[in-house]
Design a protein around this motif. Structure first.
Motif, PDB file in Angstrom:
ATOM      1  N   PHE A   8       0.868  -1.174   0.000  1.00 25.14           N
ATOM      2  CA  PHE A   8       0.000   0.000   0.000  1.00 25.14           C
ATOM      3  C   PHE A   8       0.904   1.223   0.000  1.00 25.14           C
ATOM      4  CE2 PHE A   8      -2.120   3.458   2.296  1.00 25.14           C
ATOM      5  CZ  PHE A   8      -3.251   3.600   1.514  1.00 25.14           C
ATOM      6  N   VAL A   9       0.771   2.078  -1.020  1.00 28.06           N
ATOM      7  CA  VAL A   9       1.584   3.289  -1.123  1.00 28.06           C
ATOM      8  C   VAL A   9       0.676   4.511  -1.052  1.00 28.06           C
ATOM      9  CG1 VAL A   9       3.488   2.186  -2.368  1.00 28.06           C
ATOM     10  CG2 VAL A   9       1.593   3.148  -3.673  1.00 28.06           C
ATOM     11  N   TYR A  10       1.187   5.577  -0.431  1.00 33.20           N
ATOM     12  CA  TYR A  10       0.359   6.760  -0.208  1.00 33.20           C
ATOM     13  C   TYR A  10       1.118   8.067  -0.405  1.00 33.20           C
ATOM     14  CZ  TYR A  10       2.701   6.504   4.350  1.00 33.20           C
ATOM     15  OH  TYR A  10       3.635   6.430   5.333  1.00 33.20           O
ATOM     16  N   GLY A  11       2.343   7.998  -0.859  1.00 36.69           N
ATOM     17  CA  GLY A  11       3.156   9.202  -1.055  1.00 36.69           C
ATOM     18  C   GLY A  11       3.742   9.221  -2.461  1.00 36.69           C
ATOM     19  N   THR A  12       5.045   9.433  -2.545  1.00 35.65           N
ATOM     20  CA  THR A  12       5.706   9.557  -3.853  1.00 35.65           C
ATOM     21  C   THR A  12       5.566   8.298  -4.700  1.00 35.65           C
ATOM     22  OG1 THR A  12       7.829   8.861  -2.909  1.00 35.65           O
ATOM     23  CG2 THR A  12       7.395  11.238  -3.017  1.00 35.65           C
ATOM     24  N   LEU A  13       5.373   7.152  -4.068  1.00 35.97           N
ATOM     25  CA  LEU A  13       5.267   5.905  -4.831  1.00 35.97           C
ATOM     26  C   LEU A  13       3.899   5.708  -5.471  1.00 35.97           C
ATOM     27  CD1 LEU A  13       7.345   3.502  -2.574  1.00 35.97           C
ATOM     28  CD2 LEU A  13       7.998   4.503  -4.776  1.00 35.97           C
ATOM     29  N   THR A  14       3.007   6.679  -5.362  1.00 33.83           N
ATOM     30  CA  THR A  14       1.753   6.623  -6.124  1.00 33.83           C
ATOM     31  C   THR A  14       1.951   7.181  -7.533  1.00 33.83           C
ATOM     32  OG1 THR A  14       1.013   8.787  -5.294  1.00 33.83           O
ATOM     33  CG2 THR A  14       0.294   6.820  -4.056  1.00 33.83           C
ATOM     34  N   ASP A  15       3.101   7.787  -7.778  1.00 32.81           N
ATOM     35  CA  ASP A  15       3.423   8.383  -9.077  1.00 32.81           C
ATOM     36  C   ASP A  15       4.105   7.340  -9.965  1.00 32.81           C
ATOM     37  OD1 ASP A  15       4.282   9.890 -11.240  1.00 32.81           O
ATOM     38  OD2 ASP A  15       5.691  11.093 -10.076  1.00 32.81           O
ATOM     39  N   PRO A  16       3.476   6.964 -11.085  1.00 32.01           N
ATOM     40  CA  PRO A  16       4.065   5.928 -11.932  1.00 32.01           C
ATOM     41  C   PRO A  16       5.448   6.286 -12.460  1.00 32.01           C
ATOM     42  CG  PRO A  16       2.050   6.812 -12.923  1.00 32.01           C
ATOM     43  CD  PRO A  16       2.189   7.443 -11.590  1.00 32.01           C
ATOM     44  N   ASP A  17       5.708   7.554 -12.734  1.00 31.38           N
ATOM     45  CA  ASP A  17       7.031   7.947 -13.212  1.00 31.38           C
ATOM     46  C   ASP A  17       8.094   7.700 -12.145  1.00 31.38           C
ATOM     47  OD1 ASP A  17       6.024   8.741 -15.685  1.00 31.38           O
ATOM     48  OD2 ASP A  17       5.683  10.797 -14.999  1.00 31.38           O
ATOM     49  N   ARG A  18       7.775   7.987 -10.901  1.00 31.44           N
ATOM     50  CA  ARG A  18       8.723   7.763  -9.803  1.00 31.44           C
ATOM     51  C   ARG A  18       8.982   6.275  -9.615  1.00 31.44           C
ATOM     52  NH1 ARG A  18      13.067   8.803  -8.190  1.00 31.44           N
ATOM     53  NH2 ARG A  18      13.516   8.622  -5.999  1.00 31.44           N
ATOM     54  N   VAL A  19       7.920   5.470  -9.653  1.00 36.28           N
ATOM     55  CA  VAL A  19       8.071   4.024  -9.498  1.00 36.28           C
ATOM     56  C   VAL A  19       8.922   3.460 -10.626  1.00 36.28           C
ATOM     57  CG1 VAL A  19       6.862   1.811  -9.363  1.00 36.28           C
ATOM     58  CG2 VAL A  19       5.914   3.817  -8.217  1.00 36.28           C
ATOM     59  N   ALA A  20       8.699   3.931 -11.861  1.00 38.16           N
ATOM     60  CA  ALA A  20       9.462   3.442 -13.012  1.00 38.16           C
ATOM     61  C   ALA A  20      10.951   3.767 -12.891  1.00 38.16           C
ATOM     62  CB  ALA A  20       8.893   4.023 -14.301  1.00 38.16           C
ATOM     63  N   GLU A  21      11.305   4.845 -12.190  1.00 39.75           N
ATOM     64  CA  GLU A  21      12.712   5.167 -11.956  1.00 39.75           C
ATOM     65  C   GLU A  21      13.364   4.179 -10.997  1.00 39.75           C
ATOM     66  OE1 GLU A  21      12.845   9.137 -10.432  1.00 39.75           O
ATOM     67  OE2 GLU A  21      12.068  10.018 -12.282  1.00 39.75           O
ATOM     68  N   LEU A  22      12.571   3.576 -10.119  1.00 39.82           N
ATOM     69  CA  LEU A  22      13.092   2.703  -9.060  1.00 39.82           C
ATOM     70  C   LEU A  22      13.026   1.219  -9.374  1.00 39.82           C
ATOM     71  CD1 LEU A  22      11.310   4.410  -6.052  1.00 39.82           C
ATOM     72  CD2 LEU A  22      13.725   4.589  -6.637  1.00 39.82           C
TER      73      LEU A  22
END
Length: 134
Positions: free
Chosen positions: A4-18
């Protein structure tokens, strides 16, 4: 693994960087704790927090991103409502209010923000649940 994510990890671009191996599941809500913002977000007792379910096998990468080793965040297991998804628990990160410079007058913190240990225990033990939203 579902997180369950509720901060920066709700942004698909941010997740794709990681992460290389990931997808988003449904939107979800965490019942029993509300988001509070500081340097980064964390949770405080009561209320609800909107977020989403992140599916990934790369939990070690998320732990590094969230600063688990340094004690900035802790990964905890929270229940999922039986009729939500497969009913299996989800993982979630809670941040240390002191390290994140959190100030929230609405939080139920009569003696100041709790320690990370106390907050992680509260979120895990106080019936906080993650139902998915249709």
């Amino acid at each position: 693994m579902d997180v369950f994510v509720y901060g920066t990890l709700t942004d698909p671009d941010r997740v794709a960087e990681l992460l290389d191996d990931w997808s988003f599941g449904p939107d979800a809500v965490l019942r029993g704790a509300h988001r509070v913002d500081g340097r980064y977000p964390t949770l405080a007792p009561g209320g609800e927090t909107a977020g989403r379910i992140l599916h990934t096998t790369e939990i070690a990468a998320l732990d590094r991103y969230e600063g688990v080793e340094s004690g900035l965040y802790r990964r905890v297991t929270v229940p999922r409502e039986a009729d939500a998804g497969d009913g299996e628990p989800v993982q979630m990160y809670v941040g240390d209010p002191a390290e994140l410079a959190v100030v929230d007058a609405a939080a139920d913190w009569p003696d100041g923000p709790p320690t990370l240990d106390a907050l992680a225990e509260l979120v895990s033990a106080e019936g906080v649940v993650v139902p998915t939203l249709e």
